[in-house]
Design an enzyme around this catalytic site. Sequence first.
Site, PDB file in Angstrom:
ATOM      1  N   GLU A   1       0.700  -1.205  -0.049  1.00 32.69           N
ATOM      2  CA  GLU A   1      -0.007   0.018   0.038  1.00 32.69           C
ATOM      3  C   GLU A   1       0.954   1.283   0.029  1.00 32.69           C
ATOM      4  O   GLU A   1       0.731   1.998   0.946  1.00 32.69           O
ATOM      5  CB  GLU A   1      -1.070  -0.026   1.267  1.00 32.69           C
TER       6      GLU A   1
ATOM      7  N   GLU B   1      -4.302  -8.881  -1.709  1.00 31.53           N
ATOM      8  CA  GLU B   1      -4.609  -8.856  -0.346  1.00 31.53           C
ATOM      9  C   GLU B   1      -6.097  -8.158  -0.678  1.00 31.53           C
ATOM     10  O   GLU B   1      -6.412  -7.321  -1.286  1.00 31.53           O
ATOM     11  CB  GLU B   1      -3.819  -7.773   0.414  1.00 31.53           C
TER      12      GLU B   1
END
Length: 497
Positions: free
Chosen positions: A244, A347
Amino acid sequence: MNNSQYTNYFLVALLIFLFSCKESAESNTEIKEIKSVISTENNNNKTLAVYTTAMNTDLRLTKTAEQRFTEKIQPLETDVAVFVNPKRTFQQFLGIGGAITDASSEVFFTLDKATQNQLLQSLYGKDGIGYNIIRTSIHSSDFGLGSHTYIEEGDAELRTFSIEKDKEKRIPFIKQAIDLIGDELVFYASPWSPPAFMKTNNNMLRGGKLLPEFRQAWADYYVKFIEAYEAEGIPVWGLTIQNEPMAVQRWESCIYTAEEERDFLKNYLGPTLKRAGMADKNIVVWDHNRDLITDRANTIFEDPEASKYAWGIGFHWYETWTGGLPKYDNLKNINESFPSKNILFTEGCQEGFDAERMHYWPNAERYGNSMINDFNSGVVGWTDWNILLDERGGPNHVENFCFAPVHADTKTGELIFTPTYYYIGHFSKFIKQGALRVSTTTSRSTIESTSFQNKDGSMVTVVMNPTDNEILYKLVVGNSQSELKIEPRSMQTLVYK
């Protein structure tokens, strides 16, 4: 030229043609060699098995029917149909799995041996749902008891590098999973943050950026990780550059713009892995949501020096935090723009843990919708987040609790298999590594579907009904069809040859 000469000329030409056909056939890749045993001209009287998971029933990956194919009859506009064309195939399937985090490992070792084995078999065993992908973190993420790295703070030379902490619980857990997976293992790792001293905010938490003077040391850190894990007998398939990279989180996080990630890849990480003899390790860029993914792909893949090190691009599903819908079209854009690059789901989890919603059916349907649409958009593999959490949705050292497909009640020592576990299993149990996605469409938006053809020729079609009504539908495969029904709020897997 006399008749004899014409005959000799024809025979020589024929031999040359046959030899060239043989050479062409032998040069085909393994993907091209997958032979369909389905006759799209006449599949009549062949059978298909139906496996079902449905809300408000006891059906959980249960074999509910055996159907026969009959001759295709032109569908009407009033019919609901799934259309499968085995002559049109697409990306090769890598696998499905989840992350073995420090949190998962902590919970795993609270269980007795019998329950540990039950979990392992349910996820990785031959009678389980067939996971073959494992993701883990490079040192800590939020899902664990606290932050840690593999070096002493300030050690830019990495002299103190050690994975001793991982050897306590995480690595023993991973090894047991690997023993069950075997040769189809895909193991990769992702960092959440460099050590604090390497960052602009001098903190592993709350964003910050990698300081320019530590770019080489950080690239060397990945090499150290791979060497240490492989010394433990864990083959590392690849890694993502940063989890991220556009999110400033209250947990471990680090920010890279598209240009910063591109330059770190081409100037540091890629060359460093190559020098270390690790050019075969697969590097996955981005590892964040679908919203900004095309900008990251354009920036990195349009740069030849960066692109040559990138196996593909990874993504998460949390772009819906803004209130919008999942951006599946962005995946299709990348697949069309950069067909030589792979797309990997790295994810996803249901956020906002609530113990009262342990068996909340829309959580599973979110998985089903994502997996069908991701695969139909060109995705090769799908990685869930934590494979196991406790009855609170943790442990998590910043209380960012969430759901997992399987939870353990650490007070009773029992496992809780949520509907999500079974919905994932409708894909992972039946689709095998190396399968090819097959052209599949539906005539109505009330059902969703995708199909794969395994190397043995077997076909797997997954159908989801998110509505409150039973639906009658036709499965049309080439010139054959089978008439089926799917229960309300359910998932089906159809297996046939």
